[in-house]
Each structure stands twice: as C-alpha cells, then as structure tokens.
Design a protein around this motif. Structure first.
Motif, PDB file in Angstrom:
ATOM      1  N   LEU A 219       0.796  -1.113  -0.014  1.00 50.65           N
ATOM      2  CA  LEU A 219      -0.001  -0.090   0.198  1.00 50.65           C
ATOM      3  C   LEU A 219       1.026   1.315  -0.059  1.00 50.65           C
ATOM      4  CD1 LEU A 219      -2.381   1.655   0.570  1.00 50.65           C
ATOM      5  CD2 LEU A 219      -2.377   1.176   2.980  1.00 50.65           C
ATOM      6  N   SER A 220       0.731   2.068  -1.007  1.00 53.77           N
ATOM      7  CA  SER A 220       1.461   3.469  -0.987  1.00 53.77           C
ATOM      8  C   SER A 220       0.476   4.495  -1.144  1.00 53.77           C
ATOM      9  CB  SER A 220       2.314   3.282  -2.222  1.00 53.77           C
ATOM     10  OG  SER A 220       3.460   2.255  -2.054  1.00 53.77           O
ATOM     11  N   SER A 221       0.901   5.696  -0.881  1.00 55.54           N
ATOM     12  CA  SER A 221       0.113   6.833  -1.255  1.00 55.54           C
ATOM     13  C   SER A 221       0.904   7.956  -1.850  1.00 55.54           C
ATOM     14  CB  SER A 221      -0.341   7.564   0.330  1.00 55.54           C
ATOM     15  OG  SER A 221      -1.013   8.633   0.298  1.00 55.54           O
ATOM     16  N   PHE A 222       0.032   8.799  -2.573  1.00 55.52           N
ATOM     17  CA  PHE A 222       0.707   9.963  -3.495  1.00 55.52           C
ATOM     18  C   PHE A 222      -0.173  11.103  -3.215  1.00 55.52           C
ATOM     19  CE2 PHE A 222       1.689   5.761  -5.235  1.00 55.52           C
ATOM     20  CZ  PHE A 222       3.294   5.887  -5.601  1.00 55.52           C
ATOM     21  N   PRO A 223       0.499  12.396  -3.403  1.00 52.57           N
ATOM     22  CA  PRO A 223      -0.069  13.423  -3.155  1.00 52.57           C
ATOM     23  C   PRO A 223      -0.887  14.002  -4.473  1.00 52.57           C
ATOM     24  CG  PRO A 223       2.080  14.061  -3.329  1.00 52.57           C
ATOM     25  CD  PRO A 223       2.284  12.418  -3.279  1.00 52.57           C
ATOM     26  N   LYS A 224      -0.672  13.436  -5.661  1.00 51.64           N
ATOM     27  CA  LYS A 224      -1.324  13.527  -6.891  1.00 51.64           C
ATOM     28  C   LYS A 224      -1.496  12.298  -7.671  1.00 51.64           C
ATOM     29  CE  LYS A 224       1.397  16.847  -8.548  1.00 51.64           C
ATOM     30  NZ  LYS A 224       1.930  17.675  -9.222  1.00 51.64           N
ATOM     31  N   PRO A 225      -2.504  12.173  -8.461  1.00 50.57           N
ATOM     32  CA  PRO A 225      -2.677  10.997  -9.253  1.00 50.57           C
ATOM     33  C   PRO A 225      -1.524  10.699 -10.270  1.00 50.57           C
ATOM     34  CG  PRO A 225      -4.156  12.572  -9.994  1.00 50.57           C
ATOM     35  CD  PRO A 225      -3.677  13.042  -8.691  1.00 50.57           C
ATOM     36  N   ASP A 226      -0.946  11.832 -10.935  1.00 50.10           N
ATOM     37  CA  ASP A 226      -0.055  11.435 -11.933  1.00 50.10           C
ATOM     38  C   ASP A 226       1.325  10.879 -11.462  1.00 50.10           C
ATOM     39  OD1 ASP A 226       0.411  13.877 -10.574  1.00 50.10           O
ATOM     40  OD2 ASP A 226       1.630  14.794 -12.510  1.00 50.10           O
ATOM     41  N   LEU A 227       1.586  11.191 -10.082  1.00 54.70           N
ATOM     42  CA  LEU A 227       2.887  10.475  -9.495  1.00 54.70           C
ATOM     43  C   LEU A 227       2.313   9.074  -9.333  1.00 54.70           C
ATOM     44  CD1 LEU A 227       3.411  13.180  -6.957  1.00 54.70           C
ATOM     45  CD2 LEU A 227       4.455  13.146  -9.049  1.00 54.70           C
ATOM     46  N   ALA A 228       1.275   8.958  -9.094  1.00 53.61           N
ATOM     47  CA  ALA A 228       0.955   7.311  -8.776  1.00 53.61           C
ATOM     48  C   ALA A 228       0.950   6.563  -9.829  1.00 53.61           C
ATOM     49  CB  ALA A 228      -0.328   7.171  -7.977  1.00 53.61           C
ATOM     50  N   LEU A 229       0.388   6.996 -11.110  1.00 54.66           N
ATOM     51  CA  LEU A 229       0.661   6.517 -12.306  1.00 54.66           C
ATOM     52  C   LEU A 229       2.104   6.311 -12.766  1.00 54.66           C
ATOM     53  CD1 LEU A 229      -2.370   8.635 -14.034  1.00 54.66           C
ATOM     54  CD2 LEU A 229      -2.521   6.294 -13.256  1.00 54.66           C
ATOM     55  N   ASP A 230       2.800   7.477 -12.542  1.00 52.53           N
ATOM     56  CA  ASP A 230       4.158   7.278 -13.173  1.00 52.53           C
ATOM     57  C   ASP A 230       4.762   6.086 -12.157  1.00 52.53           C
ATOM     58  OD1 ASP A 230       3.848   9.251 -14.801  1.00 52.53           O
ATOM     59  OD2 ASP A 230       4.993  10.872 -13.473  1.00 52.53           O
ATOM     60  N   ALA A 231       4.696   6.119 -10.915  1.00 51.50           N
ATOM     61  CA  ALA A 231       5.373   4.887 -10.479  1.00 51.50           C
ATOM     62  C   ALA A 231       4.681   3.602 -10.661  1.00 51.50           C
ATOM     63  CB  ALA A 231       4.926   5.170  -8.864  1.00 51.50           C
ATOM     64  N   ALA A 232       3.574   3.325 -11.004  1.00 47.61           N
ATOM     65  CA  ALA A 232       3.052   2.187 -11.578  1.00 47.61           C
ATOM     66  C   ALA A 232       3.542   1.822 -12.707  1.00 47.61           C
ATOM     67  CB  ALA A 232       1.265   2.260 -11.804  1.00 47.61           C
ATOM     68  N   ARG A 233       3.675   2.755 -13.615  1.00 46.71           N
ATOM     69  CA  ARG A 233       4.643   2.364 -14.999  1.00 46.71           C
ATOM     70  C   ARG A 233       5.885   1.726 -14.610  1.00 46.71           C
ATOM     71  NH1 ARG A 233       2.866   7.184 -19.026  1.00 46.71           N
ATOM     72  NH2 ARG A 233       1.186   6.304 -20.091  1.00 46.71           N
ATOM     73  N   ARG A 234       6.663   2.549 -13.733  1.00 47.24           N
ATOM     74  CA  ARG A 234       8.004   2.202 -13.430  1.00 47.24           C
ATOM     75  C   ARG A 234       7.928   0.548 -12.772  1.00 47.24           C
ATOM     76  NH1 ARG A 234      11.693   5.554 -11.556  1.00 47.24           N
ATOM     77  NH2 ARG A 234      12.965   3.717 -11.023  1.00 47.24           N
ATOM     78  N   ILE A 235       6.830   0.594 -11.870  1.00 46.49           N
ATOM     79  CA  ILE A 235       6.998  -0.663 -11.210  1.00 46.49           C
ATOM     80  C   ILE A 235       6.828  -1.812 -12.348  1.00 46.49           C
ATOM     81  CG2 ILE A 235       5.566  -2.576 -10.103  1.00 46.49           C
ATOM     82  CD1 ILE A 235       4.685   0.165  -8.276  1.00 46.49           C
ATOM     83  N   HIS A 236       6.181  -1.882 -13.477  1.00 46.03           N
ATOM     84  CA  HIS A 236       5.833  -2.658 -14.596  1.00 46.03           C
ATOM     85  C   HIS A 236       7.127  -2.891 -15.399  1.00 46.03           C
ATOM     86  CE1 HIS A 236       1.899  -3.708 -13.408  1.00 46.03           C
ATOM     87  NE2 HIS A 236       1.559  -2.575 -13.920  1.00 46.03           N
ATOM     88  N   GLU A 237       7.891  -1.759 -15.578  1.00 50.06           N
ATOM     89  CA  GLU A 237       8.850  -1.755 -16.558  1.00 50.06           C
ATOM     90  C   GLU A 237      10.054  -2.424 -15.659  1.00 50.06           C
ATOM     91  OE1 GLU A 237       9.373   2.343 -17.128  1.00 50.06           O
ATOM     92  OE2 GLU A 237       7.831   2.418 -18.564  1.00 50.06           O
ATOM     93  N   THR A 238      10.360  -2.003 -14.288  1.00 47.42           N
ATOM     94  CA  THR A 238      11.389  -2.629 -13.326  1.00 47.42           C
ATOM     95  C   THR A 238      11.172  -4.227 -13.518  1.00 47.42           C
ATOM     96  OG1 THR A 238      11.520  -0.667 -12.272  1.00 47.42           O
ATOM     97  CG2 THR A 238      12.336  -2.838 -11.255  1.00 47.42           C
ATOM     98  N   ILE A 239       9.960  -4.687 -13.404  1.00 54.72           N
ATOM     99  CA  ILE A 239       9.771  -6.278 -13.239  1.00 54.72           C
ATOM    100  C   ILE A 239       9.915  -6.760 -14.549  1.00 54.72           C
ATOM    101  CG2 ILE A 239       8.081  -7.841 -13.192  1.00 54.72           C
ATOM    102  CD1 ILE A 239       6.534  -6.175 -10.985  1.00 54.72           C
ATOM    103  N   ILE A 320     -13.891   1.123 -14.492  1.00 57.59           N
ATOM    104  CA  ILE A 320     -12.470   0.862 -14.188  1.00 57.59           C
ATOM    105  C   ILE A 320     -11.884   1.002 -15.488  1.00 57.59           C
ATOM    106  CG2 ILE A 320     -10.815  -0.620 -13.196  1.00 57.59           C
ATOM    107  CD1 ILE A 320     -13.029   0.300 -11.146  1.00 57.59           C
ATOM    108  N   ARG A 321     -10.704   1.793 -15.687  1.00 54.31           N
ATOM    109  CA  ARG A 321      -9.898   2.028 -16.842  1.00 54.31           C
ATOM    110  C   ARG A 321      -8.493   1.452 -16.729  1.00 54.31           C
ATOM    111  NH1 ARG A 321     -12.780   7.243 -16.708  1.00 54.31           N
ATOM    112  NH2 ARG A 321     -13.943   7.266 -18.374  1.00 54.31           N
ATOM    113  N   SER A 322      -7.869   1.067 -17.684  1.00 59.51           N
ATOM    114  CA  SER A 322      -6.469   0.439 -17.635  1.00 59.51           C
ATOM    115  C   SER A 322      -5.583   1.364 -18.340  1.00 59.51           C
ATOM    116  CB  SER A 322      -6.713  -0.714 -18.537  1.00 59.51           C
ATOM    117  OG  SER A 322      -5.415  -1.396 -18.590  1.00 59.51           O
ATOM    118  N   LEU A 323      -4.468   1.549 -17.446  1.00 57.09           N
ATOM    119  CA  LEU A 323      -3.478   2.415 -17.814  1.00 57.09           C
ATOM    120  C   LEU A 323      -2.678   1.733 -19.191  1.00 57.09           C
ATOM    121  CD1 LEU A 323      -1.709   4.948 -17.511  1.00 57.09           C
ATOM    122  CD2 LEU A 323      -0.279   3.981 -15.817  1.00 57.09           C
ATOM    123  N   LYS A 324      -2.552   2.645 -20.183  1.00 57.38           N
ATOM    124  CA  LYS A 324      -1.609   1.770 -21.169  1.00 57.38           C
ATOM    125  C   LYS A 324      -0.365   2.800 -21.666  1.00 57.38           C
ATOM    126  CE  LYS A 324      -4.308  -1.317 -21.807  1.00 57.38           C
ATOM    127  NZ  LYS A 324      -3.980  -2.882 -21.307  1.00 57.38           N
TER     128      LYS A 324
END
Length: 324
Positions: A219-239, A320-324
């Motif tokens: 569980l993580s928290s971000f002050p703005k949604p774009d920061l959360a979306l950027d982190a999510a992308r990085r997570i998938h890329e790193t894996i 629900i939407r999927s981030l691409k």
C-alpha cells in the motif's frame, strides 16, 4: 447433477485443519496466521459471549490471541469430519484439551471451521470455537488480542486523524501462493523482500509514501494521481527488466479524500483501491474513473476501458480503466 452429489468428504481439508490445530497447540504463530484468509470477510467466534470479530484484524491478532493462553499439554481429537463442495469447504472437530495451568482437568472443546479456495489454497474464512464453560475459567484470563486490534482500528477515525486528498495505490503479486510452493519458502521470501525493496525505491522516487506491505502486496500513497501513475509504470517496467524469477503484479489506484493516522491510511478511498487491485489483470494498472479524469487532459497518459464492475462494499457498478 444435484447439489448433494457434489458434496464429498475432504481428506485434504482434514489435513489442513489438523495442521492448524497442531500449530495452535505448539504456538507456531506464523503458521496459525497463514491458514487464515487476509480478506475482510474473515469471521472469528471465540468461547466468550463477546468474542465475535471480523475483518483483517483477526489475522493480525490471531497469533497473540492463541499465544496468550496457557500451554496446551494435551490435544486429543475425539471427532473430526471435513467436506468440500466446489470452492467452499467446512469441518467440525471436537478435542479433549488439558491446559498447563489445570493439568488435572480435561476441557471438551468444539470447533467448526469454514474454508474457501484462494489461489488454489484452502484458507479459513470462519472459525467458531466453544467450550461448555466461561472462557475465563477455561484459560484463566480474558482474551483481548483481537478485540484490542478491532477497537484500535475503529478509534483510529476519531483520534489524531487527518483528512486530505491522495491517490492510493495497491500492488499484488499474482498467484503468489503457487509461486511460493514451487520456489520454496526460503527462496520465495528472498524474492518478495527484493521486490518490496524495489517498490519502495520507486514509490519514494515518485514523491510517494510506501505505507506498508500486506502479505505479498503493498500500500502506497501519493499527493497527486500523476505521481501514482508514473510509479505504476515504473513498477511494471522494472519487473520486465528484472533478471530474477518471473513474477506478475497487478496494480490498482483510486483517488479521493482519505483519513491518515500514525502513518497509515483509512477510508472508502483505500478500500476501493484495494477492490480495484483485486480484479485487475496481471501486469496491468487499473484505475478508478476519479483517478483517470484528473489527468485526462495530459497526453502523457492513455486509458482504455476495462469495464464496469461491482466492487465488494460499494453500491452499483463502477467504471474501471486500464493505464496503457
């Protein structure tokens, strides 16, 4: 086929139950916890009239609950049956129990247990234990471990609470139980530890707060949604770039007003983010419409509709939407 024909004896569940009772007797707290579900629908009924608890706090407090009773010096099974029907199973046991604080007395103990299949493993979702005498007479003291956790969680909304807007992100490893079974506990623990270390670094680099790990999720928290979306992308890329054992992660994000207390987060936004994560596709990030609408004018993000879904604890269907 009639329903009765689908119900059958379950030697597998008998084995799971006996392993659980043995872990309780020998005070192996981690094993006692592992057999329980970590979902909100967990129900635990003890021997006292006020011992009825539900939710995730049960799993968190179960080791302390059983760990605080006197040593069990004898646990003799006098009856045991288990059945299963599809993804649901149930069992009934009776034992003669001798406690260290009263070695000359035999207590008859009865348990009914209900299980559900989660990722291919039987997890206890309901336990009802009883003895034909008051609980304090049985164990010598009143058991409060789970009650204290539940009460603390409820009071968390009124004591030192802070409200604010945030984007909440959950991650969850897909089929973690199956992977752990294949790799073995030692290797799997190492893989998960390294995974959490990578996630924490990504979250903090995105100006987020890595709040806590939850089993095989975070569980993580971000002050703005774009920061959360950027982190999510990085997570998938790193894996994807990782040279270690292949794992798949689902990510869910929801944005709105949350309650923060003692570096943890509560409220409907947190619950909805968790529900979105639970239905997300492997290797994808699924977000609420509230999250996507806050960044929809930014061409840096592209979303496709995953569909309308019912979410446990929330009325109606939710886009629900999927981030691409």
């Amino acid at each position: 086929m009639e329903r009765s024909e689908m119900t059958r004896n379950s030697p597998e569940l008998l084995s799971v139950c006996r392993r659980w009772f043995d872990a309780v007797q020998r005070m192996r707290g981690k094993e006692v916890q592992n057999i329980l579900t970590d979902k909100d629908h967990m129900l635990f009924i003890g021997t006292g009239e006020d011992e009825l608890w539900s939710g995730r706090a049960v799993k968190a407090g179960i080791a302390d609950f059983f760990g605080s009773i006197p040593t069990i010096i004898k646990l003799e099974e006098t009856f045991g049956e288990a059945y299963e029907n599809g993804r649901v199973g149930w069992a009934c046991f009776t034992h003669n129990v001798v406690m260290a604080h009263q070695p000359d007395r035999v207590f008859p103990v009865r348990n009914t247990l209900i299980f559900a299949l989660e990722d291919g493993f039987w997890r206890m979702v309901h336990r009802h234990g009883s003895v034909p005498l008051p609980n304090e007479e049985f164990v010598g003291s009143k058991q409060t471990a789970i009650a204290d956790l539940v009460a603390a969680a409820a009071e968390g909304f009124a004591i030192d609470q802070q409200d604010g807007l945030a984007s909440i992100m959950f991650t969850d490893i897909v089929n973690s139980s199956g992977l752990a079974s294949v790799m073995g506990d030692r290797l799997w623990t190492s893989v998960v530890s390294e995974h959490f270390k990578q996630l924490r670094a990504i979250v903090e680099e995105a100006n987020g707060q890595f709040v806590k790990s939850l089993g095989d999720g975070t569980l993580s928290s971000f002050p703005k949604p774009d920061l959360a979306l950027d982190a999510a992308r990085r997570i998938h890329e790193t894996i994807k770039r990782s040279g270690g054992p292949a794992i798949s992660v689902r990510v869910g994000i929801h944005s709105g007003s949350v309650v923060r207390k003692d570096d943890d987060f509560f409220g409907a936004v947190v619950n909805k983010a968790a529900r979105i994560t639970a239905i997300a596709a492997p290797n994808e990030t699924w977000v609420s419409d509230a999250t996507s609408e806050q960044v929809n004018e930014n061409s840096h993000y592209h979303f496709v509709e995953a569909g309308f879904f019912e979410l446990d604890g929330f009325e109606g269907e939710h886009l629900i939407r999927s981030l691409k």
